[in-house]
Structure formats: C-alpha cells, structure tokens
Motif scaffolding. Structure first.
Motif, short mmCIF file in Angstrom:
data_model
loop_
_atom_site.label_atom_id
_atom_site.label_comp_id
_atom_site.label_asym_id
_atom_site.label_seq_id
_atom_site.Cartn_x
_atom_site.Cartn_y
_atom_site.Cartn_z
N ASP A 109 0.95 -1.25 -0.06
CA ASP A 109 -0.06 0.10 0.16
C ASP A 109 0.90 1.21 -0.01
O ASP A 109 2.04 1.20 0.76
CB ASP A 109 -0.94 0.07 1.21
CG ASP A 109 -1.87 -0.90 1.15
OD1 ASP A 109 -2.10 -1.79 0.01
OD2 ASP A 109 -2.65 -1.37 2.44
N ARG A 147 -2.57 10.23 -12.48
CA ARG A 147 -1.58 9.43 -13.04
C ARG A 147 -1.52 9.29 -14.75
O ARG A 147 -2.49 8.91 -15.20
CB ARG A 147 -1.75 7.93 -12.71
CG ARG A 147 -0.47 7.29 -12.89
CD ARG A 147 -0.64 5.72 -13.71
NE ARG A 147 -1.81 5.49 -14.12
CZ ARG A 147 -2.24 4.30 -13.99
NH1 ARG A 147 -1.73 3.17 -13.05
NH2 ARG A 147 -3.66 4.10 -14.60
N TYR A 150 -8.54 10.60 -8.44
CA TYR A 150 -9.08 11.10 -7.01
C TYR A 150 -9.06 12.72 -7.13
O TYR A 150 -8.45 13.57 -7.63
CB TYR A 150 -7.96 10.95 -6.03
CG TYR A 150 -8.34 11.14 -4.56
CD1 TYR A 150 -9.30 10.43 -3.92
CD2 TYR A 150 -7.82 12.18 -3.86
CE1 TYR A 150 -9.63 10.87 -2.64
CE2 TYR A 150 -8.13 12.73 -2.66
CZ TYR A 150 -9.10 11.82 -1.93
OH TYR A 150 -9.61 12.32 -0.68
N ASN A 163 -11.49 4.20 -10.61
CA ASN A 163 -10.65 2.92 -10.85
C ASN A 163 -10.10 3.00 -12.33
O ASN A 163 -10.38 3.22 -13.47
CB ASN A 163 -11.20 1.60 -10.58
CG ASN A 163 -11.83 1.86 -9.06
OD1 ASN A 163 -10.92 2.16 -8.30
ND2 ASN A 163 -12.91 0.96 -8.83
N ILE A 215 -4.78 1.15 -10.22
CA ILE A 215 -5.28 2.37 -9.34
C ILE A 215 -6.21 1.77 -8.54
O ILE A 215 -7.28 1.61 -9.12
CB ILE A 215 -5.33 3.54 -9.99
CG1 ILE A 215 -4.11 3.94 -10.59
CG2 ILE A 215 -5.85 4.57 -9.06
CD1 ILE A 215 -3.13 4.59 -9.82
N GLN A 216 -6.38 1.58 -7.23
CA GLN A 216 -7.27 1.43 -6.13
C GLN A 216 -7.29 2.31 -5.00
O GLN A 216 -6.17 1.96 -4.25
CB GLN A 216 -7.28 -0.09 -5.89
CG GLN A 216 -8.53 -0.52 -5.09
CD GLN A 216 -8.71 -1.94 -4.75
OE1 GLN A 216 -7.71 -3.01 -5.32
NE2 GLN A 216 -9.69 -2.38 -4.13
N VAL A 217 -7.91 3.07 -4.92
CA VAL A 217 -7.79 4.05 -3.70
C VAL A 217 -8.58 3.66 -2.55
O VAL A 217 -9.74 3.17 -2.56
CB VAL A 217 -8.33 5.57 -4.30
CG1 VAL A 217 -8.47 6.34 -3.16
CG2 VAL A 217 -7.75 6.06 -5.23
N SER A 270 -8.02 8.12 2.76
CA SER A 270 -7.58 9.41 2.02
C SER A 270 -8.32 10.72 2.45
O SER A 270 -9.20 10.68 2.90
CB SER A 270 -7.98 9.37 0.68
OG SER A 270 -7.27 7.97 0.18
N LEU A 290 -3.34 4.62 -1.93
CA LEU A 290 -3.20 3.24 -3.11
C LEU A 290 -3.09 1.97 -2.40
O LEU A 290 -1.86 1.64 -1.88
CB LEU A 290 -2.46 3.60 -4.21
CG LEU A 290 -2.48 4.84 -4.90
CD1 LEU A 290 -1.45 5.03 -6.01
CD2 LEU A 290 -3.76 5.41 -5.37
N VAL A 330 -0.37 -2.23 -4.81
CA VAL A 330 0.15 -1.63 -6.10
C VAL A 330 0.79 -2.51 -7.08
O VAL A 330 1.29 -3.65 -6.73
CB VAL A 330 1.08 -0.51 -5.84
CG1 VAL A 330 0.49 0.95 -5.29
CG2 VAL A 330 2.49 -0.73 -5.18
N THR A 340 0.53 0.23 -11.93
CA THR A 340 0.56 1.26 -11.41
C THR A 340 1.59 2.44 -11.62
O THR A 340 1.46 3.73 -11.50
CB THR A 340 0.81 1.08 -9.63
OG1 THR A 340 -0.06 -0.04 -9.38
CG2 THR A 340 0.13 2.37 -8.76
#
Length: 284
Positions: A44, A67, A73, A87, A91-93, A98, A105, A108, A112
């Motif tokens: 992470d 990115r 985000y 998504n 990329i997974q927030v 956050s 993230l 990764v 990523t």
C-alpha cells in the motif's frame, strides 16, 4: 450634486482597488509532494501533497490527483460528498484513509507505475492553481535468490588449495537485480567474481546470475566462510546465505611450516583440528 457624484466615484474606485488587491494577493503553494520512487508490488502506497492557500479568506476548491492522463482522485473543499475516486489499471484508492492532503493506493502493481501529479485549486473567482509532479516505478523483487554450490557434499567442504565455486541466481525481477557477494562480512575482490548474461522473459522480468571463484583457505575465518549474496532492486534487498567449510586437516597441513617438505602431522594435531571443525559446524 457635484460633491455627491465625486463621493460615489471615489467609493467605486476604492472598492475596485480592494477587489483587485484581494484577487492579486491570493495564491496556492504546494509545499511538499511525496510520491514513493520505487515501492514493491503488493504494497500500500501513501501519496502526500501538502499545500498552502495564501490570501485573505482564500479557501480550497479542489485537490486533484492524476497518473498520466488518468484523474483518479478528487477532494472538494466545500459541500457534501467531498471525496471521489476513479478506478484504473493498477489504481485502487482507499477512500476511508484518503484526505485532502493524503491519498492511499492499495496493492500496487507494475501497472501502477507512471508520472503522478497533484493539482491544488483555490476558490473562485481567482481559481489560483498549483501543480507538482513526480514519477513512481513499482518494482518486482526477485521471486527467488539462491546460492548454488558445485560441491555436492553436505555440508559443502573444501580442502586447502581447492577452488571454491559458487553461483548466485536471482529470478524474475523487474528491473534487473544488482548482485553483490560478501564473505564473513567482507566484500569480495572483483577478480573473484564471474559475470553471466541476463535472461529476460516476455513480461520483462529478468533472471540474473553471478559467480564466485576463489582458492581455499582465502576468505575463511577459522574453518568457516559464511557467504552472502545480496540482490538489490530499486532500493530493496533480498539475500541468501550459505556456509562453506574448510577441511581442518588440510588447513593444518597447508599452514604447517613443514608441510612443503612432506612432514606427517601428528595424531594429536589432526584430532584437535577435527574437533575444531565439528564445533564450527555445531555453532555457526
């Protein structure tokens, strides 16, 4: 009548000057941008964008993270439902963790990797904006690092005058591993190192091998040589360790002042040497 008109004109000019100054005095500064340079797959990752809004009553409008061309985000400075995530591959927030200055993230991967941009925008009508970028390359550590001995006896035991031959292989790294040898805490001489070509598979993952050759009893401490191979990838290290033993009888003969003349070692000396060898093996 003239005095009243003059007063109204002066008031308008003062208000206009105040509005212009208020607009000009507002700015946005990104004070620190933290993007890990080379995290490992599966980790992470925390992206940090510290900022400062300059000017009277200057409030945040949005913080946006990108990115490349993908905006993943957004944090809104006012109103409800402030956080939004999108998504993309790799990329997974973590929405719960956050904030306006932090994006987490999860898990990764190679996908990523890219150029990451933080964009901070103040409220209108000025909408002052600051932007900073940093790159991140997610590394794949070797799935295995292993030292191979050409000596099939277990444990690997050599006589004085014999050549110790070892290979270290790091499999499946991206980018390639940088391999380093160490014996009993000492770096080895470059002339004792053997370089082999890398092998790269269709995914760009690299298998690297480096050899080590030396003549016993050099590098041994007592009758033990603790050999370490370090595989360095993007600041991360994976190691393997192997203990190599020296035949104590041959070591004694090699160092005995009469050995070159063919003098036979005493039984007592041989027994003591063998006892020393057994102790080293028992307590490495």
């Amino acid at each position: 009548m003239y005095t009243k008109s003059l007063f109204s004109l002066t008031t308008i000019l003062l208000l206009s000057k105040y509005d212009v100054n208020a607009y000009d005095d507002k700015s946005v500064e990104i004070t620190d941008l933290v993007v890990p340079k080379s995290p490992r797959t599966g980790e992470d990752v925390s992206l940090v964008c510290h900022y400062r809004l300059v000017g009277y009553n200057h409030r945040l409008y949005t913080v946006n993270w990108w990115r490349g061309k993908d905006q993943f985000y957004t944090y809104k400075g006012t109103g409800y439902d402030q956080k939004h995530a999108f998504n993309f591959p790799g990329i997974q927030v973590n929405m719960e963790a956050s904030t306006d200055e932090l994006v987490v993230l999860m898990d990764v991967s190679e996908e990523t990797s890219g150029m990451f941009k933080c964009e901070v925008m103040g409220e209108g009508p000025s909408f002052r904006t600051a932007v900073e970028t940093k790159s991140m390359t997610v590394i794949v550590p070797p799935k295995q690092v292993e030292i191979h001995s050409w000596e099939h006896r277990h444990p690997a035991t050599y006589r004085a005058g014999e050549t110790v031959q070892l290979n270290c292989t790091a499999r499946g790294a991206k980018p390639r591993s940088h391999l380093l040898w160490e014996i009993n805490g000492r770096e080895v001489r470059e002339l004792d190192v053997v370089r082999f070509p890398d092998f790269e598979d269709h995914r760009g993952r690299v298998t690297s091998t480096v050899g080590l050759r030396w003549i016993a009893p050099e590098y041994f401490h007592g009758n033990l040589a603790r050999v370490i191979c370090r595989a360095l990838v993007g600041g991360h290290t994976t190691t393997d360790t192997k203990d190599i033993y020296l035949d104590p009888a041959s070591s004694a003969a090699f160092n005995h002042q009469y050995a070159s003349g063919g003098c036979q070692l005493s039984t007592t000396w041989t027994i003591l040497s063998l006892a020393s060898f057994l102790i080293v093996r028992t307590f490495p």
